[in-house]
Design an enzyme around this catalytic site. Structure first.
Site, PDB file in Angstrom:
ATOM      1  N   ASN A  21      60.658 -88.762  16.620  1.00  0.00           N
ATOM      2  CA  ASN A  21      60.684 -87.455  15.962  1.00  0.00           C
ATOM      3  C   ASN A  21      60.785 -87.603  14.443  1.00  0.00           C
ATOM      4  O   ASN A  21      60.383 -86.719  13.704  1.00  0.00           O
ATOM      5  CB  ASN A  21      61.856 -86.620  16.463  1.00  0.00           C
ATOM      6  CG  ASN A  21      61.617 -86.080  17.866  1.00  0.00           C
ATOM      7  OD1 ASN A  21      60.474 -86.033  18.338  1.00  0.00           O
ATOM      8  ND2 ASN A  21      62.673 -85.698  18.547  1.00  0.00           N
ATOM      9  N   THR A  36      60.576 -85.185  22.034  1.00  0.00           N
ATOM     10  CA  THR A  36      59.697 -84.018  21.964  1.00  0.00           C
ATOM     11  C   THR A  36      58.364 -84.267  21.246  1.00  0.00           C
ATOM     12  O   THR A  36      57.300 -83.976  21.803  1.00  0.00           O
ATOM     13  CB  THR A  36      60.432 -82.864  21.256  1.00  0.00           C
ATOM     14  OG1 THR A  36      61.596 -82.566  22.029  1.00  0.00           O
ATOM     15  CG2 THR A  36      59.563 -81.631  21.144  1.00  0.00           C
ATOM     16  N   HIS A  59      59.779 -83.627  28.620  1.00  0.00           N
ATOM     17  CA  HIS A  59      60.738 -84.651  29.051  1.00  0.00           C
ATOM     18  C   HIS A  59      61.843 -83.945  29.808  1.00  0.00           C
ATOM     19  O   HIS A  59      61.885 -82.705  29.838  1.00  0.00           O
ATOM     20  CB  HIS A  59      61.322 -85.394  27.845  1.00  0.00           C
ATOM     21  CG  HIS A  59      61.862 -84.444  26.813  1.00  0.00           C
ATOM     22  ND1 HIS A  59      63.015 -83.720  26.999  1.00  0.00           N
ATOM     23  CD2 HIS A  59      61.360 -84.036  25.626  1.00  0.00           C
ATOM     24  CE1 HIS A  59      63.206 -82.931  25.960  1.00  0.00           C
ATOM     25  NE2 HIS A  59      62.202 -83.085  25.119  1.00  0.00           N
ATOM     26  N   ASP A  83      65.379 -76.927  26.616  1.00  0.00           N
ATOM     27  CA  ASP A  83      65.830 -78.079  25.834  1.00  0.00           C
ATOM     28  C   ASP A  83      66.972 -77.695  24.896  1.00  0.00           C
ATOM     29  O   ASP A  83      67.967 -78.415  24.773  1.00  0.00           O
ATOM     30  CB  ASP A  83      64.660 -78.620  25.003  1.00  0.00           C
ATOM     31  CG  ASP A  83      65.064 -79.813  24.153  1.00  0.00           C
ATOM     32  OD1 ASP A  83      65.201 -80.911  24.721  1.00  0.00           O
ATOM     33  OD2 ASP A  83      65.264 -79.666  22.940  1.00  0.00           O
TER      34      ASP A  83
HETATM   35 ZN   LIG Z   1      61.513 -81.746  23.867  1.00  0.00          ZN
END
Ligand SMILES: [Zn+2]
Length: 500
Positions: free
Chosen positions: A177, A156, A323, A275
């Site tokens: 991340n 993300t 994604h 997500d």
């Molecule tokens: Zn994401």
């Protein structure tokens, strides 16, 4: 590949210097702009064979007549089709009248871009259920026909910030991340707002640099004060996942009620779904279908609000995801402890286990030796699922991943096959869910791209492309000067309608 010769460069400079563009590396990037040889519209092909006016006047008139008849017929068919079936999908739509020049603004005084992200919206989710509003954007806009390609790792924060900066993670600095600065030992986490982490120049900064206004309703990095971007009150929301989606849409719509010269030229809007559900239940589950329907209804709310203000056709709406998502399950596990006969990998060497295995051995260990021993074990046939993990020195990763040129990237990276997970050791815990972060060449990691607005041809399909191209697309629509980035300089002009 020059590694480590200038260890500070990638970390300290806010304008990364060695930025390979797509023009330079098309040869090893088969899914990039090299594929952009799309056939624009049927009418555009006439320009290649420019007939002489004297000999072809009759032919031209005939063509106009034939085209008119064909169009009338297709509209008649379309009318019959729509009246007989209310649940048709966008793929059944007849090609709309091609327009090769930008459509003039009806109400707005200047171009406005709304960049919208639906997190983890895997390419293909739009077919899970009826999504009339997304279908409307697709039918009247330009769509990446087989999806938008994320950057590696398909996570993300790296991806949202690549969309915002046009840079690969090695250059914009958000390489995962969460990660450690190898020099200071400091940890980056998703709430880190110190500008030292966030390299490159995100769109909101570029917009302000050009004397325009930006407004962000959530986007990784948008709360970071950088250059002239001060994250102004009322135009820069601090992340709070509990804000209802409706409230976010309504806030963006309210910007259009401002006096004309106060409307932000560039806006972002972010939704955590689907997500959020994908991690819990994987990509194929009724919960995902419901989440997709809800995102579609938010797009509907947005379209309706823009229409009520008379600006829907004027605003450039760019809908993307960061994604995709793939199901993971308990049998698809690889345990690092199983490698002990070849090499012991202590837990504290491992920065992230999955879906990107990132290892930084302490000094005194030769990373190349660690890689060799790990791969020996993994390929021995004696480690469960061993063949689904391949370990690399970062400089030996496929160059298409662009995942080496930063000291923040640990020296050892393991690529895991889609759907598999790496864990330290066997536990009783068995679980199924969903994940992302894998190789960006994996189809399940793809997401969506739809552009709708005056500069996007209606009903056009373009080949898949990497999300680092979006930065130049936005600066082109706004007609502003962007910062150097990894996108191709020709991408925007090949996708956008341009005045002629
Ligand atoms: Zn994401």
């Amino acid at each position: 590949m020059v590694m480590g010769s200038n260890p500070m460069s990638a970390l300290t400079s806010t304008k990364p210097t060695p930025i390979p563009t797509h023009e330079q590396d098309d040869h090893d990037s088969p899914s990039s702009t090299a594929l952009l040889s799309f056939n624009t519209d049927s009418s555009s092909s006439s320009s290649s064979s420019s007939p002489s006016p004297s000999s072809n006047k009759t032919l031209f008139v005939s063509l106009i007549l034939i085209t008119s008849i064909a169009l009338s017929t297709s509209f008649a068919f379309a009318f019959l089709f729509f009246t007989s079936s209310s649940s048709c999908s966008s793929s059944s739509l007849p090609p709309l009248t091609p327009s090769l020049v930008p459509r003039p603004l009806a109400k707005l005084k200047r171009p406005i871009v709304l960049l919208l992200s639906s997190d983890g919206f895997r390419f293909g989710y739009q077919f899970k259920t009826s999504t009339p509003n997304i279908a409307r954007l697709i039918a009247n806009g330009t769509e990446a026909e087989t999806g938008l390609i994320p950057v590696f790792p398909s996570l993300t924060f790296p991806n949202h910030y690549s969309i915002a900066t046009g840079l690969y993670p090695a250059y914009h600095g958000i390489i995962n991340n969460h990660f450690l600065d190898p020099l200071s030992g400091e940890a980056f986490y998703m709430g880190s707002h110190d500008p030292k982490w966030w390299l490159g120049e995100p769109l909101w900064e570029t917009v302000v640099n050009n004397g325009l206004k930006a407004a962000t309703y959530f986007w990784p990095g948008s709360e970071v004060k950088k250059g002239p971007w001060t994250c102004p009150v009322g135009f820069c929301r601090h992340y709070n996942g509990s804000v209802p989606f409706e409230e976010r849409v309504d806030a963006v719509l309210s910007y259009f009620d401002l006096p004309s010269d106060e409307i932000p030229d560039f806006m972002t809007l972010y939704f955590e779904d689907p997500d959020h559900q994908g991690h819990k239940v994987g990509a194929d589950d009724p919960e995902i279908t419901d989440a997709v329907a809800r995102i579609d209804s938010m797009i509907g709310r947005l379209i309706k609000g823009l229409e009520q203000r008379g600006v829907f056709e004027d605003v450039s709406v760019i809908m993307v995801g960061d994604h995709g998502m793939v199901g993971t399950c308990d049998k698809k596990l690889i345990f690092l402890d199983d490698l002990a006969p070849w090499i012991e990998i202590p837990k504290d060497w491992v920065l992230t286990h999955t879906p990107v295995l990132a290892i930084r051995p302490p000094s005194g260990y030769d990373p190349a030796d660690v890689v060799r021993k790990m791969n020996e074990g993994l390929s021995s046939g004696k480690v469960d699922n061993g063949k689904n993990l391949k370990v690399y020195l970062k400089q030996d990763l496929p160059s298409r991943l662009h995942y080496a040129a930063s000291d923040r990237i640990p020296p050892i990276i393991g690529l895991i096959e889609e759907g598999f997970k790496v864990e330290q050791k066997k536990t009783k815990r068995q679980e199924c869910g969903g994940s992302h972060g894998y190789d960006n060449a994996v189809f399940s990691m793809r997401t969506i791209f739809i552009g709708h607005g005056p500069r996007f041809a209606r009903g056009r399909k373009i080949p898949s492309f990497e999300n680092v191209q979006i930065y130049n697309l936005v600066t082109s629509i706004l007609n502003i000067k962007g910062a150097p980035n990894n996108g191709s300089t020709t991408f925007a002009e090949s996708v956008l309608l341009s005045g002629a």
